[in-house]
Design a protein around this motif. Structure first.
Motif, short mmCIF file in Angstrom:
data_model
loop_
_atom_site.label_atom_id
_atom_site.label_comp_id
_atom_site.label_asym_id
_atom_site.label_seq_id
_atom_site.Cartn_x
_atom_site.Cartn_y
_atom_site.Cartn_z
N ALA A 112 1.01 -1.36 -0.04
CA ALA A 112 -0.10 -0.05 -0.08
C ALA A 112 0.88 1.08 0.09
CB ALA A 112 -0.86 0.10 1.29
N LEU A 113 1.78 1.08 0.83
CA LEU A 113 2.88 2.30 1.16
C LEU A 113 3.68 2.68 -0.37
CD1 LEU A 113 3.87 4.35 3.25
CD2 LEU A 113 5.87 2.90 3.37
N GLY A 114 3.73 1.53 -0.84
CA GLY A 114 4.76 1.79 -2.11
C GLY A 114 3.68 2.15 -3.36
N VAL A 115 2.30 1.65 -3.37
CA VAL A 115 1.40 2.31 -4.23
C VAL A 115 1.47 3.91 -3.99
CG1 VAL A 115 -0.94 2.08 -4.97
CG2 VAL A 115 0.24 0.14 -4.50
N ILE A 116 1.15 3.97 -2.81
CA ILE A 116 1.07 5.87 -2.57
C ILE A 116 2.46 6.47 -2.99
CG2 ILE A 116 0.82 7.35 -1.00
CD1 ILE A 116 -0.90 5.25 0.40
N LEU A 117 3.84 5.72 -2.70
CA LEU A 117 4.99 6.48 -2.77
C LEU A 117 5.04 6.82 -4.42
CD1 LEU A 117 7.32 4.97 -0.13
CD2 LEU A 117 6.67 7.32 -0.51
N ARG A 118 4.90 5.79 -5.09
CA ARG A 118 5.35 5.89 -6.58
C ARG A 118 4.85 7.16 -7.26
NH1 ARG A 118 3.48 2.48 -11.44
NH2 ARG A 118 4.60 4.04 -13.11
N GLU A 119 5.59 7.64 -8.03
CA GLU A 119 5.13 8.71 -8.83
C GLU A 119 3.95 8.29 -9.83
OE1 GLU A 119 7.86 10.58 -11.32
OE2 GLU A 119 9.22 11.37 -9.82
N PRO A 120 2.85 9.10 -10.01
CA PRO A 120 2.11 8.99 -10.97
C PRO A 120 2.59 8.56 -12.52
CG PRO A 120 1.51 10.96 -9.97
CD PRO A 120 2.77 10.70 -9.28
N SER A 121 1.94 7.71 -13.03
CA SER A 121 2.41 7.52 -14.25
C SER A 121 2.69 8.45 -15.68
CB SER A 121 1.57 6.09 -14.77
OG SER A 121 1.49 5.07 -13.97
N VAL A 122 3.58 8.04 -16.35
CA VAL A 122 3.67 8.86 -17.62
C VAL A 122 2.43 8.83 -18.57
CG1 VAL A 122 5.18 9.24 -19.45
CG2 VAL A 122 6.06 8.66 -17.28
N LEU A 123 2.16 9.81 -19.04
CA LEU A 123 1.09 9.79 -20.02
C LEU A 123 1.75 9.50 -21.54
CD1 LEU A 123 -1.50 12.75 -19.03
CD2 LEU A 123 -1.55 10.14 -18.88
N THR A 124 0.94 8.58 -22.35
CA THR A 124 1.56 8.44 -23.54
C THR A 124 0.45 8.82 -24.92
OG1 THR A 124 0.94 5.82 -23.29
CG2 THR A 124 2.96 6.57 -23.14
N GLY A 125 0.78 9.22 -25.90
CA GLY A 125 -0.09 9.54 -26.88
C GLY A 125 -0.73 8.47 -27.58
N ALA A 126 -1.28 8.85 -28.62
CA ALA A 126 -1.89 7.86 -29.46
C ALA A 126 -0.80 6.99 -30.01
CB ALA A 126 -3.01 8.46 -30.48
N ASP A 127 0.27 7.66 -30.52
CA ASP A 127 1.23 6.86 -31.17
C ASP A 127 2.32 6.15 -30.15
OD1 ASP A 127 2.27 8.92 -29.98
OD2 ASP A 127 3.78 9.57 -31.47
N GLY A 128 1.71 6.23 -28.84
CA GLY A 128 2.47 5.37 -27.98
C GLY A 128 3.63 5.84 -27.21
N ALA A 129 4.26 7.31 -27.79
CA ALA A 129 5.26 8.02 -27.40
C ALA A 129 4.77 8.64 -26.22
CB ALA A 129 5.54 8.91 -28.46
#
Lengths: 656, 288
Positions: free
Chosen positions: A152-169
């Motif tokens: 649970a702590l790890g889930v909170i600690l980790r940064e929000p994920s990176v957004l990727t565009g339609a091309d996957g980049a």
């Protein structure tokens, strides 16, 4: 006269007559009363107050270092779970990492090796693991809840994920990556939340159940529990879509969303079943045997363990091709010849009353054996290596023969042991000389983690006896041994390991007798062995010095010879004392095998550092592999160190 | 120093009328008596078991033994008394070559102790020794402690040796402790195991080096009882001890040492009631 405490009084009542049961009862009651009350905490809050925030300064330390740990954990989590990580490089190349280029169609050989070790482990555990060592249910519940909380702590600690565009980049704004919002990220990680919740709830429920004594048992057998736990990953291989990744015959396979390949889950399931079956068999045998028979079972089982590396490497992995003409015309006659002549010599040397003459003959034999090697170096006369080796062995056994002199049973036993030794040595020597049928693209038969394990195991097995001999020589009364051992140890310890390795890898073959060649891995193992033996010798010497003088005197006083004194009295005590440093040296050897990468062996480090990053799909992906390799090293080293602690505890029994 | 010895030697020789012989060292040409003479004719008629002639021993510059001369007969019980540092332990340890003497002769059961390894091994297997600190092998069970030497030195078979061990443990009164480790026993029990271990070699002589000095008082008796039983069974024994009671009850002869020399030799009765030497009297007044 000092008052003896109750227990001592009961113990010393020996000759005066049988111990009065009433007395022992009183003593037991007194002992029970005398035990200090167990420290208990009414609540978690109390524990935290007493241990983490007991004073202002301690509170400050707790907070400061707690934050440090959190930041470190956050960094690690962000690294491991980042979308930019190429973990595909690791899972695709698992086979490469563990065995390098061992051919696909022969892979069953590797599984046979693993299976053999698994069966031996299961048998050992089943026969000898103690019933008493259980895992407390309370501890299991704590660990479950703790792991849940950590997730649970790890889930909170980790940064929000990176957004990727339609091309996957990856979407970037002003060179910064754009991330999900915190709540989006948390919602996305629902699987982890679920896992954490399940673990915490299960832990708490279990704890409650134990506390209210609804569960009648308070602990489970440790070994069975661990094996049962292993079923979880094995089962998940059939159910959970880990994905199928592989790199076979030059093509990459990446099929996420399905379970792992049959060629992975079937063998592992078989391995798990094997360990369960072997353990059950061991338990059955234990039930059928009495104490003494169990002790006797240790000998064949330990011999199997000792022999398994040789058999597995030379017979199973190498699959040698024997030329039967030669085997029948040269190898078998030679083995028989040495067996029979050696047996005759030993029979004669153990005649009662042979006395000093026996030792002189043994020394002469040793001289001839040594001369054979010298002659080989200068090429004076040709002789098969096997013959030289057998001769040397005969001389060494002859040196020890006087201990078996006299009684016919002992003489016969020595001769039998000699015949068995010759059979084994000649069998393996013949196999070693036969070419391997396994075709690999590299000079070495196998690479990756397997080569790490193989080199480490052989180094440890060879350097241990050598180290003990060196230590004995260094503490010997004979100046010649002392000087030789001391100079050897000091020279080796003064030279860096990498120098020795390079020397052995490049130059050793130039020094060998004409017609004799030695593979890269063999010469590296030799280098490691010589290096490690010098350090082991120093550790053993420390142990030897800790054996009290009275032990030597007592052995002398009952008439033991120097050899007998060393083998039966001094060494057992010395080795027990030196277990921690010896295991430390073994772990060091295990880790130092990573230097193999430098002399050109495709070991596990080289896989992660140069082979995988050079693949077109995973160009430059290095960190993931290195992290994974570190993890693998750590798992093995930590297991070794844990086992050594267990060994220490077990051997502590009966110590003063 | 040498005058004093001369005087003592003369008096001893005079009293017991023993044969005398010449000391080998030239300038110190003094006649001294053989210490055996202090007992009855019956004892004197027996075979010699341990013979020491003019034994000298130095530790560096310190002379631990000087001119020790004594004979111990078969089946005799000799107790060696003396203040600490008087060389009693050193002497007894010289007899099975745990320490090497530098001058003089030690002959055990007809074999002279020299640097020859075979003689040493032979004598050690004939001479049992019990130590102050027990010196049991802590990594072996009681029964393995006892059977180790019979199996490997006497070349007995294991069952034979185990049978012997069982009977010896019975004899020293702790048959039930056979499978335990020394660390699990009390001091008195450990010392009795040590005695059994020495007896397992079926020795002709038993040497005891302060066998009860490391024991708690309540355990001393159980060890002394075993030693007394052993004495009655006809074993030749040489005992260094501070147990005056044992010396008085069991010994055939008492040898008193001080400063590395034998000061006085006599029967326990003579020794405790009517000692001749001033130093003996002083010692007895301190310990009794």
């Amino acid at each position: 006269m000092d008052d003896a405490p109750g227990t001592r009084g009961a113990a010393s009542a020996g000759p005066a007559g049988p111990v009065d049961p009433a007395v022992t009862d009183v003593a037991a009651a007194a002992a029970a009363r005398a035990r200090p009350p167990e420290e208990t905490y009414r609540s978690a809050g109390e524990w935290i107050r007493k241990n983490l925030f007991s004073s202002r300064f301690n509170s400050l330390l707790t907070i400061a270092f707690g934050l440090l740990i959190l930041f470190a954990a956050r960094g690690l989590l962000n690294f491991v779970f980042s979308e930019e990580r190429g973990w595909d490089a690791v899972r695709t190349n698992l086979r490469l990492i563990f065995t390098h280029a061992y051919p696909e169609e022969q892979y069953v050989r590797i599984w046979v090796c693993v299976g053999t070790l698994v069966v031996l482990t299961g048998l050992s555990l089943g026969l000898f693991a103690r019933r008493g060592e259980g895992v407390q249910l309370k501890k299991i519940s704590t660990v479950m809840a703790g792991v849940g909380a950590a997730i649970a702590l790890g889930v909170i600690l980790r940064e929000p994920s990176v957004l990727t565009g339609a091309d996957g980049a990856v979407v970037r704004e002003n060179d910064d990556v754009v991330r999900q919002s915190f709540f989006e990220a948390m919602a996305d990680r629902w699987v982890w939340w679920l896992a954490a919740a399940v673990l915490i709830v299960a832990g708490v429920v279990l704890r409650r159940a134990v506390a209210s004594s609804k569960v009648s048992i308070s602990s489970v057998p440790a070994v069975e529990f661990a094996v049962a736990l292993l079923a979880v990953p094995v089962l998940s291989a059939w159910i959970y879509p880990w994905g199928h990744f592989a790199f076979v015959d030059g093509t990459f396979i990446a099929e996420p969303g399905r379970t792992v390949a049959m060629s992975t889950k079937v063998p592992w399931t078989v391995m798990w079943l094997l360990v369960v079956a072997a353990m059950a068999l061991g338990r059955l045998m234990r039930r059928g045997f009495d104490e003494q028979q169990q002790q006797r079972m240790r000998i064949p089982l330990n011999l199997l363990w000792l022999g398994s590396p040789f058999a597995l490497y030379w017979v199973i992995l190498r699959d040698p091709h024997l030329e039967w003409d030669r085997v029948v015309s040269v190898d078998i006659p030679m083995g028989v010849l040495f067996g029979v002549i050696g047996a005759g010599v030993l029979w004669m040397l153990t005649r009662p009353g042979i006395g000093e003459l026996g030792r002189i003959i043994a020394i002469v034999l040793l001289g001839v054996a040594a001369f054979n090697w010298v002659a080989a170096f200068f090429g004076w006369y040709s002789m098969l290596q096997k013959a030289r080796l057998s001769f040397l062995l005969l001389a060494l056994v002859a040196l020890a023969a006087h201990n078996f002199a006299g009684e016919i049973v002992k003489r016969r036993r020595l001769v039998m042991a000699w015949l068995v030794l010759m059979a084994i040595v000649h069998y393996f020597a013949t196999l070693m000389n036969a070419p391997s049928t396994v075709e690999t693209p590299t000079e070495a038969l196998i690479g990756g983690f397997a080569v790490t394990v193989i080199v480490a195991v052989f180094t440890i097995m060879l350097s241990f006896p050598l180290g003990v001999l060196l230590a004995l020589a260094r503490t010997s009364r004979l100046p010649i041994f002392r000087v030789m051992a001391t100079s050897y140890i000091e020279v080796i310890r003064g030279v860096p390991l990498i120098t020795i390795l390079i020397f052995f890898a490049i130059i050793l073959n130039l020094f060998l007798p004409v017609g004799m060649e030695i593979s890269l891995i063999a010469s590296a193992t030799l280098g490691y062995t010589l290096f490690s033996a010098a350090y082991l010798a120093e550790n053993v010497r420390g142990g030897l010095q800790s054996v009290r003088r009275g032990q030597f005197e007592a052995s002398d006083a009952v008439g033991l010879s120097t050899t007998q004194r060393t083998v039966f009295v001094v060494l057992p005590q010395a080795l027990r004392v030196s277990i921690p440093p010896l295991v430390g040296q073994m772990i060091a050897t295990f880790k130092e095998t990573s230097l193999l990468a430098i002399i050109g062996v495709f070991d596990v480090l080289r896989m992660a550092n140069s082979v995988i990053p050079a693949q077109t799909q995973f160009l430059g992906i290095k960190r993931e592999g290195l992290l994974f390799v570190s993890l693998v090293y750590w798992v093995f080293a930590y297991t070794l160190s844990k086992q050594s602690q267990r060994l220490e505890r077990r051997l502590g029994v009966g110590e003063r | 120093m040498s005058d004093e010895r001369e005087e003592r030697d003369d008096s001893a020789a005079g009293r017991f009328g023993a044969h005398t012989y010449q000391r080998a060292q030239g300038e110190n040409n003094v006649s001294i008596s053989d210490a055996t003479v202090a007992v009855s004719d019956e004892l004197a008629a027996r075979d010699d078991m341990i013979v020491c002639r003019d034994v000298d021993k130095w530790f560096g510059d310190f002379q631990a033994l000087s001119g020790i001369t004594a004979t111990i007969k078969e089946q005799e019980i000799v107790v060696v008394l003396g203040p600490s540092g008087s060389g009693k332990s050193t002497w007894i340890r010289c007899i099975n070559r745990l320490e090497a003497h530098q001058n003089g002769q030690i002959i055990v059961d007809g074999i002279e102790l020299t640097n020859d390894l075979r003689n040493i091994e032979k004598i050690r297997s004939e001479v049992g020794m019990v130590f102050q600190q027990f010196n049991l092998f802590p990594h072996l069970t009681v029964v393995d402690n006892i059977t180790l030497a019979p199996i490997w030195v006497r070349k007995k078979s294991r069952p034979e040796a185990e049978e012997l061990a069982a009977s010896l443990l019975e004899r020293v009164g702790i048959p039930e402790q056979a499978e335990k480790f020394p660390g699990q026993l009390s001091g008195g029990q450990q010392q009795r195991v040590a005695i059994a271990r020495a007896l397992a070699m079926e020795p002709r002589v038993m040497l005891f080096d302060e066998p009860t000095s490391a024991l708690d008082p309540e355990m001393i008796k159980e060890v002394l009882d075993v030693m007394e039983e052993l004495a009655r069974s006809g074993m030749t024994m040489m005992v260094v001890t501070h147990e005056m009671g044992f010396a008085r009850e069991v010994a055939d002869r008492v040898i008193f040492m001080e400063g590395g020399e034998i000061v006085e030799v006599g029967t326990p009765h003579h020794f405790f009631t009517d000692p001749t030497e001033e130093r003996t009297k002083l010692f007895l007044s301190q310990v009794l």
